[in-house]
Design a protein around this motif. Structure first.
Motif, mmCIF file in Angstrom:
data_model
loop_
_atom_site.group_PDB
_atom_site.id
_atom_site.type_symbol
_atom_site.label_atom_id
_atom_site.label_comp_id
_atom_site.label_asym_id
_atom_site.label_seq_id
_atom_site.Cartn_x
_atom_site.Cartn_y
_atom_site.Cartn_z
ATOM 1 N N ARG A 140 0.843 -1.213 0.000
ATOM 2 C CA ARG A 140 0.000 0.000 0.000
ATOM 3 C C ARG A 140 0.874 1.258 0.000
ATOM 4 N NH1 ARG A 140 -0.982 3.931 3.129
ATOM 5 N NH2 ARG A 140 0.018 3.039 4.963
ATOM 6 N N ILE A 141 1.887 1.261 0.879
ATOM 7 C CA ILE A 141 2.768 2.443 0.988
ATOM 8 C C ILE A 141 3.492 2.682 -0.338
ATOM 9 C CG2 ILE A 141 4.741 3.451 2.198
ATOM 10 C CD1 ILE A 141 3.974 1.619 4.631
ATOM 11 N N THR A 142 3.990 1.593 -0.933
ATOM 12 C CA THR A 142 4.708 1.709 -2.215
ATOM 13 C C THR A 142 3.807 2.302 -3.287
ATOM 14 O OG1 THR A 142 6.007 -0.242 -1.620
ATOM 15 C CG2 THR A 142 6.054 0.402 -3.930
ATOM 16 N N HIS A 143 2.590 1.809 -3.335
ATOM 17 C CA HIS A 143 1.603 2.322 -4.312
ATOM 18 C C HIS A 143 1.385 3.818 -4.091
ATOM 19 C CE1 HIS A 143 -2.529 3.405 -5.504
ATOM 20 N NE2 HIS A 143 -2.276 2.631 -6.567
ATOM 21 N N ASP A 144 1.251 4.226 -2.820
ATOM 22 C CA ASP A 144 0.991 5.633 -2.505
ATOM 23 C C ASP A 144 2.184 6.516 -2.870
ATOM 24 O OD1 ASP A 144 -1.455 4.850 -1.602
ATOM 25 O OD2 ASP A 144 -1.049 5.165 0.533
ATOM 26 N N ILE A 145 3.409 6.018 -2.621
ATOM 27 C CA ILE A 145 4.614 6.795 -2.975
ATOM 28 C C ILE A 145 4.656 7.019 -4.482
ATOM 29 C CG2 ILE A 145 7.149 6.760 -3.093
ATOM 30 C CD1 ILE A 145 7.134 5.147 -0.448
ATOM 31 N N ILE A 146 4.464 5.942 -5.231
ATOM 32 C CA ILE A 146 4.560 6.025 -6.695
ATOM 33 C C ILE A 146 3.466 6.939 -7.256
ATOM 34 C CG2 ILE A 146 4.355 4.674 -8.837
ATOM 35 C CD1 ILE A 146 5.863 2.402 -7.252
ATOM 36 N N HIS A 147 2.269 6.855 -6.663
ATOM 37 C CA HIS A 147 1.154 7.725 -7.081
ATOM 38 C C HIS A 147 1.535 9.198 -6.913
ATOM 39 C CE1 HIS A 147 -2.855 9.364 -7.548
ATOM 40 N NE2 HIS A 147 -2.770 9.910 -6.347
ATOM 41 N N ARG A 148 2.128 9.542 -5.756
ATOM 42 C CA ARG A 148 2.492 10.943 -5.498
ATOM 43 C C ARG A 148 3.636 11.388 -6.399
ATOM 44 N NH1 ARG A 148 0.181 12.608 0.030
ATOM 45 N NH2 ARG A 148 0.870 14.689 -0.558
ATOM 46 N N LEU A 149 4.595 10.491 -6.619
ATOM 47 C CA LEU A 149 5.726 10.842 -7.498
ATOM 48 C C LEU A 149 5.276 11.095 -8.927
ATOM 49 C CD1 LEU A 149 8.391 8.247 -6.252
ATOM 50 C CD2 LEU A 149 8.549 10.731 -6.012
ATOM 51 N N ASN A 150 4.205 10.419 -9.315
ATOM 52 C CA ASN A 150 3.688 10.559 -10.685
ATOM 53 C C ASN A 150 2.722 11.730 -10.835
ATOM 54 O OD1 ASN A 150 5.178 8.392 -11.491
ATOM 55 N ND2 ASN A 150 3.522 6.905 -11.413
ATOM 56 N N GLY A 151 2.752 12.646 -9.872
ATOM 57 C CA GLY A 151 1.939 13.852 -10.005
ATOM 58 C C GLY A 151 0.690 13.862 -9.159
ATOM 59 N N GLY A 152 0.519 12.846 -8.312
ATOM 60 C CA GLY A 152 -0.690 12.787 -7.483
ATOM 61 C C GLY A 152 -0.562 13.529 -6.170
#
Length: 210
Positions: free
Chosen positions: A55-67
């Motif tokens: 879950r944390i990994t998904h959230d990090i990648i989401h934010r890095l991709n402009g989220g």
């Protein structure tokens, strides 16, 4: 529209959360190996930790991709590498726990407990190094210690596998434990991967300051 976007500190929050999850998972694994099979229930906690890591990994990648709300605090490609390497530490720890029951292991070998101890030390250094991304504290001592622990983990793993073949153990037991030792070593190697990524991030930051 503002010319300068503020830094998205939420990414750092999540990265530090991932570091705490690494610490938790490595401690659970060490306790599992130290008291197996009496504490076989810890494998369930490790599975939950692995799911939390996803879950944390998904959230990090989401934010890095402009989220996120602002500019990422690092190159998104570096952040992606960092998030996935952190996730790998926990994935391999959970896999090692799973292999204990999968292979119907009756009692852990001492070398496995020693490698799990090394993993706890590496996990602790990883969590401390990640906090340096926010504080700006000197990251190098943590990276040096992770490298040292990874070398120690390699040595223990090599000795452990050699001992399997030296002691005339049942071939099925050899196969099972060779797998478990390799999985443990992969978890320690993932800590080393985190150190390499952090080294790159730290060099880029230093370059920007000069």
């Amino acid at each position: 529209m503002a010319l300068f976007r503020s830094t998205d500190t939420g990414v750092l929050d999540l990265i530090e959360e991932s570091g705490r999850n690494v610490q938790k998972a490595t401690l659970l694994l060490r306790d599992l190996f130290a008291d197996y099979p009496e504490r076989a229930d810890l494998a369930r906690d490790l599975l939950l930790s692995e799911q939390e890591g996803d879950r944390i990994t998904h959230d990090i990648i989401h934010r890095l991709n402009g989220g996120g709300n602002g500019k990422p605090p690092m190159d998104p490609a570096d952040g992606h590498l960092l998030a996935t390497a952190l996730d790998d530490i926990v994935d391999f720890a959970e896999q090692a726990a799973d292999e204990l029951s999968l292979y119907a292991v009756e009692a852990p070998m001492e070398q496995a407990t020693l490698i799990a101890d090394v993993l706890v030390g590496a996990g602790e250094q990883v969590a401390q190094a990640l906090r340096c991304l926010r504080s700006g504290a000197e990251i190098a001592p943590h990276l040096v210690e992770i490298h040292r622990l990874e070398n120690e983990g390699d040595r223990l793993s090599r000795d452990a596998v050699a001992s399997l073949f030296a002691n005339g153990i049942d071939p099925m037991v050899v196969i099972r434990w060779k797998d478990i030792f390799e999985t443990l070593e992969q978890s320690v190697d993932a800590c080393e991967k985190v150190a390499h990524v952090l080294e790159g991030i730290s060099l880029k930051r230093r370059g920007k300051r000069h």
